[in-house]
Motif scaffolding. Structure first.
Motif, PDB file in Angstrom:
ATOM      1  N   LEU A  58       0.843  -1.194   0.000  1.00  0.00           N
ATOM      2  CA  LEU A  58       0.000   0.000   0.000  1.00  0.00           C
ATOM      3  C   LEU A  58       0.876   1.240   0.000  1.00  0.00           C
ATOM      4  CD1 LEU A  58      -2.552  -0.875   2.851  1.00  0.00           C
ATOM      5  CD2 LEU A  58      -2.588  -1.597   0.477  1.00  0.00           C
ATOM      6  N   LYS A  59       0.471   2.222  -0.782  1.00  0.00           N
ATOM      7  CA  LYS A  59       1.177   3.504  -0.790  1.00  0.00           C
ATOM      8  C   LYS A  59       0.138   4.613  -0.830  1.00  0.00           C
ATOM      9  CE  LYS A  59       3.862   4.875  -4.318  1.00  0.00           C
ATOM     10  NZ  LYS A  59       4.954   4.577  -5.247  1.00  0.00           N
ATOM     11  N   GLN A  60       0.165   5.464   0.184  1.00  0.00           N
ATOM     12  CA  GLN A  60      -0.800   6.566   0.235  1.00  0.00           C
ATOM     13  C   GLN A  60      -0.365   7.652  -0.745  1.00  0.00           C
ATOM     14  OE1 GLN A  60      -1.901   7.640   4.154  1.00  0.00           O
ATOM     15  NE2 GLN A  60      -3.517   8.990   3.466  1.00  0.00           N
ATOM     16  N   ILE A  61      -1.279   8.021  -1.655  1.00  0.00           N
ATOM     17  CA  ILE A  61      -0.985   9.048  -2.654  1.00  0.00           C
ATOM     18  C   ILE A  61      -1.602  10.370  -2.213  1.00  0.00           C
ATOM     19  CG2 ILE A  61      -1.347   9.714  -5.057  1.00  0.00           C
ATOM     20  CD1 ILE A  61      -1.403   6.693  -5.677  1.00  0.00           C
ATOM     21  N   GLU A  62      -2.875  10.295  -1.804  1.00  0.00           N
ATOM     22  CA  GLU A  62      -3.587  11.443  -1.233  1.00  0.00           C
ATOM     23  C   GLU A  62      -4.352  10.911  -0.029  1.00  0.00           C
ATOM     24  OE1 GLU A  62      -6.100  13.247  -4.208  1.00  0.00           O
ATOM     25  OE2 GLU A  62      -4.496  13.209  -5.678  1.00  0.00           O
ATOM     26  N   GLU A  63      -5.086  11.791   0.641  1.00  0.00           N
ATOM     27  CA  GLU A  63      -5.760  11.367   1.870  1.00  0.00           C
ATOM     28  C   GLU A  63      -6.608  10.110   1.687  1.00  0.00           C
ATOM     29  OE1 GLU A  63      -8.610  13.057   5.399  1.00  0.00           O
ATOM     30  OE2 GLU A  63      -7.722  14.485   3.998  1.00  0.00           O
ATOM     31  N   SER A  64      -7.406  10.057   0.631  1.00  0.00           N
ATOM     32  CA  SER A  64      -8.224   8.859   0.390  1.00  0.00           C
ATOM     33  C   SER A  64      -7.958   8.258  -0.980  1.00  0.00           C
ATOM     34  CB  SER A  64      -9.715   9.190   0.549  1.00  0.00           C
ATOM     35  OG  SER A  64     -10.038   9.246   1.921  1.00  0.00           O
ATOM     36  N   LYS A  65      -6.694   8.261  -1.376  1.00  0.00           N
ATOM     37  CA  LYS A  65      -6.265   7.607  -2.623  1.00  0.00           C
ATOM     38  C   LYS A  65      -5.067   6.742  -2.279  1.00  0.00           C
ATOM     39  CE  LYS A  65      -7.369  10.276  -6.788  1.00  0.00           C
ATOM     40  NZ  LYS A  65      -8.643   9.630  -6.929  1.00  0.00           N
ATOM     41  N   ILE A  66      -5.252   5.434  -2.427  1.00  0.00           N
ATOM     42  CA  ILE A  66      -4.215   4.483  -2.057  1.00  0.00           C
ATOM     43  C   ILE A  66      -3.810   3.687  -3.296  1.00  0.00           C
ATOM     44  CG2 ILE A  66      -3.605   2.561  -0.526  1.00  0.00           C
ATOM     45  CD1 ILE A  66      -4.511   5.285   0.873  1.00  0.00           C
ATOM     46  N   GLU A  67      -2.514   3.616  -3.535  1.00  0.00           N
ATOM     47  CA  GLU A  67      -2.011   2.746  -4.599  1.00  0.00           C
ATOM     48  C   GLU A  67      -1.778   1.371  -3.984  1.00  0.00           C
ATOM     49  OE1 GLU A  67       1.203   3.737  -7.759  1.00  0.00           O
ATOM     50  OE2 GLU A  67       2.200   2.604  -6.159  1.00  0.00           O
ATOM     51  N   PHE A  68      -2.484   0.382  -4.515  1.00  0.00           N
ATOM     52  CA  PHE A  68      -2.343  -1.000  -4.053  1.00  0.00           C
ATOM     53  C   PHE A  68      -1.625  -1.787  -5.132  1.00  0.00           C
ATOM     54  CE2 PHE A  68      -3.822  -5.379  -4.435  1.00  0.00           C
ATOM     55  CZ  PHE A  68      -3.539  -5.879  -3.172  1.00  0.00           C
ATOM     56  N   THR A  69      -0.588  -2.540  -4.733  1.00  0.00           N
ATOM     57  CA  THR A  69       0.111  -3.415  -5.677  1.00  0.00           C
ATOM     58  C   THR A  69       0.147  -4.827  -5.117  1.00  0.00           C
ATOM     59  OG1 THR A  69       1.506  -1.597  -6.436  1.00  0.00           O
ATOM     60  CG2 THR A  69       2.260  -3.822  -6.969  1.00  0.00           C
ATOM     61  N   LEU A  70      -0.269  -5.777  -5.936  1.00  0.00           N
ATOM     62  CA  LEU A  70      -0.164  -7.189  -5.608  1.00  0.00           C
ATOM     63  C   LEU A  70       1.013  -7.744  -6.392  1.00  0.00           C
ATOM     64  CD1 LEU A  70      -2.728  -9.936  -5.319  1.00  0.00           C
ATOM     65  CD2 LEU A  70      -1.095 -10.130  -7.181  1.00  0.00           C
ATOM     66  N   ILE A  71       1.877  -8.482  -5.719  1.00  0.00           N
ATOM     67  CA  ILE A  71       3.021  -9.124  -6.375  1.00  0.00           C
ATOM     68  C   ILE A  71       2.953 -10.616  -6.065  1.00  0.00           C
ATOM     69  CG2 ILE A  71       5.537  -9.233  -6.586  1.00  0.00           C
ATOM     70  CD1 ILE A  71       5.423  -6.324  -5.235  1.00  0.00           C
ATOM     71  N   HIS A  72       2.862 -11.418  -7.107  1.00  0.00           N
ATOM     72  CA  HIS A  72       2.819 -12.880  -6.967  1.00  0.00           C
ATOM     73  C   HIS A  72       4.108 -13.405  -7.585  1.00  0.00           C
ATOM     74  CE1 HIS A  72       0.265 -16.789  -7.675  1.00  0.00           C
ATOM     75  NE2 HIS A  72       1.450 -17.039  -7.168  1.00  0.00           N
ATOM     76  N   SER A  73       5.034 -13.847  -6.730  1.00  0.00           N
ATOM     77  CA  SER A  73       6.350 -14.281  -7.203  1.00  0.00           C
ATOM     78  C   SER A  73       6.618 -15.744  -6.853  1.00  0.00           C
ATOM     79  CB  SER A  73       7.432 -13.372  -6.603  1.00  0.00           C
ATOM     80  OG  SER A  73       7.348 -13.400  -5.189  1.00  0.00           O
ATOM     81  N   GLY A  74       7.759 -16.239  -7.305  1.00  0.00           N
ATOM     82  CA  GLY A  74       8.157 -17.618  -7.046  1.00  0.00           C
ATOM     83  C   GLY A  74       7.940 -18.543  -8.234  1.00  0.00           C
ATOM     84  N   TRP A  75       7.704 -17.962  -9.394  1.00  0.00           N
ATOM     85  CA  TRP A  75       7.465 -18.751 -10.610  1.00  0.00           C
ATOM     86  C   TRP A  75       8.785 -19.289 -11.135  1.00  0.00           C
ATOM     87  CZ3 TRP A  75       2.498 -19.598 -11.288  1.00  0.00           C
ATOM     88  CH2 TRP A  75       1.579 -18.671 -10.787  1.00  0.00           C
ATOM     89  N   ASP A  76       8.782 -20.548 -11.587  1.00  0.00           N
ATOM     90  CA  ASP A  76      10.002 -21.197 -12.061  1.00  0.00           C
ATOM     91  C   ASP A  76       9.636 -22.169 -13.177  1.00  0.00           C
ATOM     92  OD1 ASP A  76      12.214 -22.997 -12.354  1.00  0.00           O
ATOM     93  OD2 ASP A  76      12.892 -22.483 -10.331  1.00  0.00           O
ATOM     94  N   GLU A  77      10.252 -21.977 -14.322  1.00  0.00           N
ATOM     95  CA  GLU A  77      10.011 -22.795 -15.521  1.00  0.00           C
ATOM     96  C   GLU A  77      10.161 -24.290 -15.228  1.00  0.00           C
ATOM     97  OE1 GLU A  77       8.541 -22.935 -18.960  1.00  0.00           O
ATOM     98  OE2 GLU A  77       9.447 -20.958 -18.726  1.00  0.00           O
TER      99      GLU A  77
END
Length: 141
Positions: free
Chosen positions: A87-106
């Protein structure tokens, strides 16, 4: 995971029009996570093991590995994956949400014997809808 077999992580970012406390509850409580993703036994305690109840795919064992209040939740999912909610607060009621799904291996397969490369494509599409539709609806309701 060897470098030559690594597959790019999945990243989904969305701007949420809600106070950070509301977004934090949605990603750091069992009830919140169930509201937009899936039922679970999550507790925001580092080292705590929990279960994601993935319907027809059964129960997935998970373990909390990081909690930074109002900033980040990270946990191991199944035998190979890691999921991060940032979560990253941009403005008082604007939040940047990032989901990261890692651990992938061929070179690896899921617990169900499916190659990571196949499942990653399916998950990428699934996360698109979950983050950009379900999470948005849940948090902005």
């Amino acid at each position: 995971m060897s470098e030559q077999n690594a597959i790019a992580e999945i990243r989904k970012t969305v701007i949420l029009n809600a106070p950070i406390e509301k977004v934090w509850k949605a990603v750091s409580t069992s009830e919140g996570i169930a509201g937009w993703w899936m039922p679970n036994t999550f507790e925001p305690i580092v080292g705590k093991e929990f279960i994601l109840h993935a319907g027809q795919f059964g129960d997935s064992p998970c373990k909390v590995i990081e909690i930074q209040p109002l900033k980040r939740v990270r946990f191991d999912w199944g035998k190979d994956w890691q999921l991060t909610f940032e979560l990253k607060q941009i403005e008082e009621s604007k939040i940047e949400f990032t989901l990261i799904h890692s651990g992938w291996d061929e070179s690896k397969k899921t617990e169900f014997g499916q190659p990571h490369s196949n499942i990653r494509e399916i998950m990428d599409g699934g996360w698109e809808g979950i983050v950009k539709n379900q999470l948005v609806k849940y948090v902005e309701a």
